[in-house]
Design a protein around this motif. Structure first.
Motif, mmCIF file in Angstrom:
data_model
loop_
_atom_site.group_PDB
_atom_site.id
_atom_site.type_symbol
_atom_site.label_atom_id
_atom_site.label_comp_id
_atom_site.label_asym_id
_atom_site.label_seq_id
_atom_site.Cartn_x
_atom_site.Cartn_y
_atom_site.Cartn_z
ATOM 1 N N LEU A 195 0.825 -1.213 0.000
ATOM 2 C CA LEU A 195 0.000 0.000 0.000
ATOM 3 C C LEU A 195 0.857 1.260 0.000
ATOM 4 O O LEU A 195 0.458 2.279 -0.559
ATOM 5 C CB LEU A 195 -0.961 -0.003 1.195
ATOM 6 C CG LEU A 195 -2.060 -1.063 1.114
ATOM 7 C CD1 LEU A 195 -2.953 -1.006 2.345
ATOM 8 C CD2 LEU A 195 -2.888 -0.931 -0.160
ATOM 9 N N SER A 196 2.040 1.175 0.594
ATOM 10 C CA SER A 196 2.872 2.378 0.567
ATOM 11 C C SER A 196 3.646 2.513 -0.748
ATOM 12 O O SER A 196 4.305 3.514 -0.976
ATOM 13 C CB SER A 196 3.810 2.426 1.778
ATOM 14 O OG SER A 196 4.679 1.320 1.747
ATOM 15 N N HIS A 197 3.583 1.488 -1.576
ATOM 16 C CA HIS A 197 4.130 1.576 -2.942
ATOM 17 C C HIS A 197 3.028 1.213 -3.927
ATOM 18 O O HIS A 197 3.250 0.462 -4.876
ATOM 19 C CB HIS A 197 5.320 0.621 -3.111
ATOM 20 C CG HIS A 197 6.431 0.842 -2.132
ATOM 21 N ND1 HIS A 197 6.409 0.349 -0.846
ATOM 22 C CD2 HIS A 197 7.593 1.526 -2.243
ATOM 23 C CE1 HIS A 197 7.507 0.706 -0.204
ATOM 24 N NE2 HIS A 197 8.247 1.434 -1.036
ATOM 25 N N ARG A 198 1.842 1.742 -3.663
ATOM 26 C CA ARG A 198 0.643 1.242 -4.312
ATOM 27 C C ARG A 198 0.695 1.299 -5.842
ATOM 28 O O ARG A 198 0.222 0.396 -6.539
ATOM 29 C CB ARG A 198 -0.586 2.041 -3.808
ATOM 30 C CG ARG A 198 -1.923 1.566 -4.349
ATOM 31 C CD ARG A 198 -2.219 0.133 -3.921
ATOM 32 N NE ARG A 198 -3.361 -0.439 -4.613
ATOM 33 C CZ ARG A 198 -3.290 -1.062 -5.776
ATOM 34 N NH1 ARG A 198 -2.110 -1.173 -6.400
ATOM 35 N NH2 ARG A 198 -4.355 -1.571 -6.348
ATOM 36 N N THR A 199 1.311 2.376 -6.374
ATOM 37 C CA THR A 199 1.282 2.554 -7.835
ATOM 38 C C THR A 199 2.105 1.499 -8.566
ATOM 39 O O THR A 199 1.952 1.313 -9.760
ATOM 40 C CB THR A 199 1.819 3.946 -8.205
ATOM 41 O OG1 THR A 199 3.094 4.109 -7.576
ATOM 42 C CG2 THR A 199 0.863 5.033 -7.737
ATOM 43 N N LYS A 200 2.962 0.822 -7.837
ATOM 44 C CA LYS A 200 3.820 -0.174 -8.492
ATOM 45 C C LYS A 200 3.074 -1.473 -8.796
ATOM 46 O O LYS A 200 3.602 -2.352 -9.477
ATOM 47 C CB LYS A 200 5.013 -0.513 -7.602
ATOM 48 C CG LYS A 200 6.045 0.576 -7.472
ATOM 49 C CD LYS A 200 7.131 0.018 -6.582
ATOM 50 C CE LYS A 200 8.347 0.895 -6.515
ATOM 51 N NZ LYS A 200 9.333 0.293 -5.600
ATOM 52 N N TYR A 201 1.880 -1.623 -8.215
ATOM 53 C CA TYR A 201 1.184 -2.899 -8.352
ATOM 54 C C TYR A 201 -0.112 -2.713 -9.140
ATOM 55 O O TYR A 201 -0.647 -1.610 -9.254
ATOM 56 C CB TYR A 201 0.867 -3.489 -6.975
ATOM 57 C CG TYR A 201 2.117 -3.729 -6.150
ATOM 58 C CD1 TYR A 201 2.819 -4.929 -6.246
ATOM 59 C CD2 TYR A 201 2.607 -2.740 -5.304
ATOM 60 C CE1 TYR A 201 3.971 -5.150 -5.506
ATOM 61 C CE2 TYR A 201 3.763 -2.946 -4.557
ATOM 62 C CZ TYR A 201 4.439 -4.153 -4.655
ATOM 63 O OH TYR A 201 5.573 -4.355 -3.923
ATOM 64 N N GLY A 202 -0.609 -3.822 -9.677
ATOM 65 C CA GLY A 202 -1.904 -3.805 -10.339
ATOM 66 C C GLY A 202 -3.007 -3.860 -9.298
ATOM 67 O O GLY A 202 -2.965 -3.154 -8.287
ATOM 68 N N LYS A 203 -3.977 -4.717 -9.514
ATOM 69 C CA LYS A 203 -5.053 -4.845 -8.532
ATOM 70 C C LYS A 203 -4.519 -5.514 -7.283
ATOM 71 O O LYS A 203 -3.668 -6.407 -7.362
ATOM 72 C CB LYS A 203 -6.191 -5.688 -9.097
ATOM 73 C CG LYS A 203 -6.928 -5.002 -10.238
ATOM 74 C CD LYS A 203 -8.016 -5.911 -10.769
ATOM 75 C CE LYS A 203 -8.592 -5.340 -12.045
ATOM 76 N NZ LYS A 203 -8.548 -6.319 -13.148
ATOM 77 N N VAL A 204 -5.014 -5.071 -6.136
ATOM 78 C CA VAL A 204 -4.608 -5.699 -4.882
ATOM 79 C C VAL A 204 -5.856 -6.164 -4.137
ATOM 80 O O VAL A 204 -6.801 -5.385 -3.943
ATOM 81 C CB VAL A 204 -3.789 -4.726 -3.999
ATOM 82 C CG1 VAL A 204 -3.374 -5.421 -2.704
ATOM 83 C CG2 VAL A 204 -2.558 -4.235 -4.744
ATOM 84 N N VAL A 205 -5.854 -7.434 -3.779
ATOM 85 C CA VAL A 205 -7.024 -8.041 -3.139
ATOM 86 C C VAL A 205 -6.594 -8.715 -1.846
ATOM 87 O O VAL A 205 -5.587 -9.418 -1.821
ATOM 88 C CB VAL A 205 -7.651 -9.107 -4.071
ATOM 89 C CG1 VAL A 205 -8.904 -9.694 -3.432
ATOM 90 C CG2 VAL A 205 -7.970 -8.535 -5.433
ATOM 91 N N LEU A 206 -7.374 -8.491 -0.796
ATOM 92 C CA LEU A 206 -7.145 -9.211 0.459
ATOM 93 C C LEU A 206 -8.360 -10.077 0.752
ATOM 94 O O LEU A 206 -9.473 -9.571 0.873
ATOM 95 C CB LEU A 206 -6.925 -8.225 1.616
ATOM 96 C CG LEU A 206 -6.922 -8.833 3.024
ATOM 97 C CD1 LEU A 206 -5.757 -9.788 3.226
ATOM 98 C CD2 LEU A 206 -6.889 -7.740 4.097
ATOM 99 N N LEU A 207 -8.134 -11.383 0.833
ATOM 100 C CA LEU A 207 -9.204 -12.311 1.199
ATOM 101 C C LEU A 207 -8.846 -12.872 2.570
ATOM 102 O O LEU A 207 -7.752 -13.404 2.762
ATOM 103 C CB LEU A 207 -9.316 -13.445 0.176
ATOM 104 C CG LEU A 207 -9.415 -13.039 -1.291
ATOM 105 C CD1 LEU A 207 -9.482 -14.281 -2.176
ATOM 106 C CD2 LEU A 207 -10.631 -12.145 -1.529
ATOM 107 N N TYR A 208 -9.779 -12.756 3.504
ATOM 108 C CA TYR A 208 -9.453 -13.116 4.876
ATOM 109 C C TYR A 208 -10.574 -13.936 5.496
ATOM 110 O O TYR A 208 -11.733 -13.528 5.474
ATOM 111 C CB TYR A 208 -9.202 -11.834 5.678
ATOM 112 C CG TYR A 208 -8.925 -12.031 7.150
ATOM 113 C CD1 TYR A 208 -8.110 -13.077 7.597
ATOM 114 C CD2 TYR A 208 -9.461 -11.169 8.106
ATOM 115 C CE1 TYR A 208 -7.853 -13.249 8.938
ATOM 116 C CE2 TYR A 208 -9.197 -11.335 9.452
ATOM 117 C CZ TYR A 208 -8.400 -12.377 9.868
ATOM 118 O OH TYR A 208 -8.141 -12.549 11.197
ATOM 119 N N GLY A 209 -10.218 -15.083 6.003
ATOM 120 C CA GLY A 209 -11.211 -15.935 6.652
ATOM 121 C C GLY A 209 -10.851 -16.191 8.098
ATOM 122 O O GLY A 209 -9.685 -16.393 8.422
#
Lengths: 288, 396, 150, 259
Positions: free
Chosen positions: A144-158
């Protein structure tokens, strides 16, 4: 490319690797009824603590024992070590009673890191089960602090139930971000829970990421991770883009005690973060 | 860190460190005395409790003079002969790891004062020690433990300190023990490297003497103080004959070709269950093994709680606690614990440290109280593949 | 009717279904909408409908008299809800309730069963899809039962 | 430094020889420390001064052999926050569990002139067969070191180090030569839990199994080896019927060799 991420970390080899440094508890957060977060700072000031997302420390409780606990803080905050722990064993139960100002021994950081550099330019899906979110949080902070470097970011949490959800406030804040998808599900729910119910693998088919261009970082109970790999595979994610963090008994964390062997691998120094291909041969075998 | 001593002398052989020399049996005592005078605790084989073990000695009189051993699965017996041989036996129940990777060491002490505590390692400085009578397999075992405890990104400071202060006098084997298989592991019976001095005991036509080879500069210095003559060609031939006898006597072997792949392929082989019916998971094999390095940690406190210690002790992959994580042990069945041990020794050790974890000393066969034989088990697992492939036809 | 056909054809559940069969299915379909909190089905009632959720979220619940409803699973966009209509005695096993505003296509079970009886190829295609859903649900249920995070 | 109220300790005796309680009294060097750290509230062997319950820790010695004791142990349990059984009697029924293999009335008639006044149970059973036990300390007698370790561990909030692995581990760590392999002496060590410090083998004797079965004990393999060494079935039965005769693994193995 991805092999880079799993090189072993060398902390400070010239120090006696068996000797902890003392840290002071700066803050205690009770995350859930059995999980707590400690913020630690070096007891005598000194150097900044630096670590890579996914690494762990050995935490020593005076006279009680030592346990490996992953680091769950923000890697860019060099002045504080953050550890989230579930009080389930003798040492962690005593640890849960620590108060602000108390001392704790720390050795580390040890082990391999999540492939946050290799994932640059890709979509990232982070899949966590239960306390498995803790070792993944530094990776999320980093991304998140280098957010522009990545494409879509998804967090799946169970988790087990709504009351087991870690970092609840953080998750609520993250949810409101437009550049991050957060999906939480619980195994069982009563009362006021209005979110998803079902296992975390149920979230994979619909999660918004491009499977041909995704790096997956997975941490949770071993069974959950095995089914998660299946789900990612079904979705079309390349097996070599999947990373897991494993847990084994550890006494030394530096490859001397032999306890953490997993086939030819030492979880302490070859892991805990492994590319799926490294562990695939042994992951589905019994009692390895 | 002087641990590279082992590597630097790795080329040590008959010629690389000067010509071999000879000295008489009496001069062995001079060697022991000289070493003691130089501040070394000399540790060598002695007879204790009906076995040859390693302990501190003060003269060659302490050595097992005339004693020979007879070993087989789960059996070890000593007999005394009239001939005054000094090293006419093979390895016993103990290995040198007793003095390098000790069975029990305090790795940390902590003092508590109110809510504060301070830790320190409180390691006493290691004393100089000289090992006398180290066999070829044991040299390899020490080299293997060096790779484990000194060769990684981290160095075990306790081992390093002891190792650095250790001088090694090897002895070539003149016979093979009943459970030895070093020849097939490429680890003996000739001491080829990793020693400071190496002796071969020669007894020919009333002539009883030692051939001495030098494996390091330190060895050369020690030897310089002794009245040793340059060996003749016939002395060298005599020494070669001694070692050749040991090679020819060796009754057991392990075929290491593709061993790792075979073990990795056979994690579900029914043989493991068969072994489990015989194995007591008593851990003897792992503790007599000169390369097994696993340890556990025990935390202690005094009753007042003002003082705490952490002890590192020899551990074994045969215990349940070894693989314990929250929720239970990973290897609950004895069969998988045996599989872990054997697969590590002969398979995954190679992936981890670049060599087998076995040196063919045969201790695990002799000292297994029920006589499980690794060479036999490995062969059974190898052969089970041949049966599947149809290469071994049933006898009918 | 045209939009309904498009919804059916585009729903992941019917991916790969022939146009002929889509036509047959659309004949049993209707558009439905449930407000947040609205009950959809009740355990014990006759089960004659299943739903292709287009948008929204539905909780599948079982009621414990002492502790109230327990959510067993939630289904959402692109999921299928209900299969009790497939097997006699065609009775709902669980309650279902919209958690959010939910738009779905309701399929008339009786109508579909008749069409499947008449056209076994359609029946086979439909059962293949339901079998897969059931396989996924049973795997998830087993994992939930294991209480993995304990 | 220790906080206000010291934990209250009680020691209880059931059918036993008192040897384990003596281990506590034998902690001469540690006793002062123990007394400093806890209040010994009820320990008849040591002091007539009895404080009322409830107790923080109860150490229970001995097995249950009479109807009266079968009642009494429940009273002890009710008064104890933590109940620790000490010794082979309390953890496995003790040597007196040999009666479990025979007719206790017959035994009584040999010893007592009026056995009809004797009220006794047919079997000698461990405490855990009657009430919930928090922790078991093995041994006949218990090891002084393990007792101090256990008390110290509970006082310091950690898990006592009383490993369930074999006696062989202790022999090898202390450098004792294996009596079975080197002398041909039958030894219970490979199936017996560590804790004694491997005393008997260090005196060239086989282990008697005082600490009971280790974790996953393969008693069958040991018995097979003994047979190969020439030990008779009778010898095997006798070895497994020692102080821990009624511990499950030992009981089953002894029964398998009864002729």
């Amino acid at each position: 490319m991805t092999t880079q991420s799993v090189q072993s970390a060398v902390g400070a080899p010239d120090l006696n690797p068996m000797l902890p440094q003392t840290f002071r508890v700066r803050k205690v957060i009770n995350d859930t009824y059995d999980t707590f977060t400690l913020e630690l700072t070096p007891s005598h000031g000194g150097a900044e603590v630096s670590f890579r997302p996914g690494q762990f420390n050995m935490l020593y409780l005076y006279g009680v024992g030592e346990v490996p606990i992953s680091i769950s803080g923000d890697p860019s905050r060099g002045n504080v070590l953050v550890h989230t722990t579930r009080a389930v064993g003798t040492v962690t139960k005593v640890m849960s009673k620590l108060k602000v100002g108390d001392l704790i021994g720390v050795r580390g950081p040890y082990g391999t890191a999540w492939p946050v550099e290799e994932a640059v330019g890709n979509d990232v899906v982070i899949i966590a089960g239960g306390i498995g979110l803790a070792p993944l949080r530094p990776a999320l902070y980093h991304i998140l602090s280098h957010r522009t470097k990545y494409g879509k970011v998804v967090l799946l949490y169970g988790t087990r139930t709504p009351s087991d959800i870690l970092y609840r406030k953080d998750l609520e804040q993250l949810r409101s971000r437009f550049d991050l998808e957060v999906h939480v599900t619980v195994d069982r729910a009563m009362g006021t829970w209005r979110g998803n119910v079902g296992v975390v693998t149920n979230l994979i088919p619909k999660a918004p990421f491009d499977p041909t261009n995704t790096v997956a970082m997975v941490c949770g109970p071993e069974i959950m991770m095995r089914f998660t790999v299946l789900g990612l595979q079904k979705r079309g994610v390349a097996l070599d883009s999947i990373y897991l963090s494993l847990e084994r008994n550890m006494k030394c964390a530096v490859g001397f005690c032999g306890h953490c062997q997993f086939g030819p691998l030492f979880v302490c120094k070859d892991g805990p973060v492994f590319r799926y291909g490294q562990v695939r041969e042994f992951l589905n075998k019994r009692e390895i | 860190m002087k641990t590279d001593k082992v590597q630097s002398s790795s080329e040590g052989s008959f010629t690389s460190n000067g010509a071999p020399r000879v000295f008489t049996v009496e001069h062995l005592n001079t060697l022991i005395r000289n070493l003691r005078d130089q501040g070394y605790a000399v540790i060598g084989p002695v007879v204790q409790d009906a076995a040859i073990v390693y302990d501190e000695i003060s003269s060659s009189e302490d050595l097992p003079i005339g004693w020979i051993d007879t070993q087989s699965n789960a059996s070890y017996r000593l007999t005394k002969r009239a001939a005054k041989t000094l090293f006419n036996f093979t390895v016993g129940p103990q290995s040198w790891k007793k003095y390098l990777h000790k069975p029990s060491v305090r790795i940390l002490e902590a003092e508590k004062n109110g809510n504060e505590f301070a830790v320190n390692d409180a390691q006493p400085p290691a004393k100089k020690q000289a090992f006398l009578g180290v066999r070829a397999c044991e040299l390899h075992a020490i080299a293997i433990q060096d790779r484990v405890l000194l060769g990684g990104p981290y160095v075990d400071p306790i081992y390093a300190e002891l190792r650095t202060n250790t001088l090694i006098v090897a002895v070539n084997c003149e016979k093979a023990g009943g459970t030895c298989f070093c020849a097939s592991m490429g680890t003996g019976p000739r001491a080829e490297h990793g020693y400071d001095l190496a002796l071969t005991e020669i007894r020919e036509s009333d002539h009883h003497y030692f051939l001495i080879e030098t494996g390091s500069a330190l060895g050369a210095t020690v030897l310089a103080g002794l009245p040793a003559e340059v060996a003749s060609e016939s002395d060298i031939q005599a020494a070669n004959r001694v070692i050749a006898t040991a090679t020819h006597q060796m009754g057991r072997k392990v075929d290491m070709s593709e061993m790792k792949e075979i073990l990795y392929r056979n994690t579900e082989n029914p043989r493991w269950q068969d072994i489990a019916s015989r194995c007591m998971s008593c851990a003897n094999c792992t503790l007599v093994c000169p390369t097994c390095f696993c340890t556990t940690i025990e935390d202690t406190t005094d009753l007042r709680g003002t003082r705490a210690e952490r002890w590192r002790k020899w551990d074994s992959c045969f215990t349940m606690e070894f693989s314990y994580i929250h929720g239970g042990s990973i290897r609950t069945s004895p069969g998988t614990r045996y599989r872990q041990w054997l697969t590590h020794k002969f398979g995954s050790w190679g992936d981890q440290f670049g060599s087998a974890g076995c040196v063919g000393c045969g201790r695990c066969i002799t000292w297994c109280p029920v006589g499980i034989d690794v060479t036999e088990e490995l062969k059974a697992i190898r052969d089970s593949e041949l049966v599947e492939a149809g290469s071994i036809k049933s006898k009918e | 009717m045209e939009t309904l056909e498009r919804y059916v054809a585009e729903h992941p559940f019917f991916a790969g279904m022939s146009e002929k069969h889509i036509q047959l299915i659309v004949g049993c379909a209707s558009n439905v909408k449930y407000d947040a909190g609205q009950q959809i089905d009740r355990a014990g009632m006759e089960a004659n409908t299943f739903f292709l959720v287009r948008q929204g979220r539905v909780a599948v619940e079982i009621v414990n008299p002492t502790s109230g409803p327990i959510t067993i699973q939630t289904v959402g966009d692109g999921d299928v809800l209900g299969w009790s209509w497939l097997f006699p005695p065609y009775i709902h096993h669980f309650d279902s309730k919209a958690l959010d505003l939910t738009r779905a296509i309701a399929l008339d079970g009786k109508c579909l069963r008749q069409k499947c009886d008449a056209d076994h190829e359609l029946g086979y295609e439909l059962f293949k899809r339901f079998a897969q859903i059931m396989e996924q649900r049973i795997a998830s249920t087993r994992l939930q039962l294991m209480d993995l995070y304990k | 430094m220790r906080s206000v109220a010291k934990p209250k300790l009680a020691v209880w005796k059931f059918a036993s020889c008192d040897g384990c309680q003596l281990s506590l009294l034998d902690c001469e060097d540690e006793l002062l420390q123990i007394v400093g750290a806890i209040d010994i509230a009820n320990f008849v062997e040591a002091s007539r001064n009895v404080m009322k319950g409830p107790y923080d820790v109860s150490l229970v010695e001995g097995s249950i052999t009479t109807p009266h004791d079968a009642e009494r142990i429940h009273k002890v349990r009710r008064q104890s926050k933590l109940l620790i059984t000490i010794g082979a009697c309390a953890t496995a029924g003790g040597i007196q569990a040999l009666r479990n293999y025979t007719d206790v009335k017959q035994y009584a008639s040999y010893v007592y002139s009026n056995p009809e006044f004797l009220e006794t149970l047919n079997k000698s059973t461990p405490i855990a067969d009657h009430v919930f036990v928090d922790f078991e300390l093995r041994g006949c007698p218990i090891s002084k070191a393990q007792l101090v370790e256990t008390v110290s561990a509970f006082l310091n909030g950690r898990k006592p180090v009383t490993p369930p692995y074999s006696v062989c581990m202790e022999c090898k760590r202390r450098g004792t030569v294996c009596v079975m392999v080197a002398h041909g002496t039958p030894c219970m060590g490979p199936v017996t839990q560590a804790g004694c410090g491997a005393i008997c083998p260090s005196y060239h004797r086989g282990c008697y199994g005082c600490f009971g079965p280790k974790e996953t004990p393969n008693t069958g393999a040991l018995a097979d080896q003994w047979k190969a060494m020439g030990i008779t079935n009778d010898g095997i039965v006798r070895s497994f019927r020692g102080f821990n005769a009624y511990a499950d693994a030992f009981r089953k193995e002894s029964e398998a060799h009864e002729e």
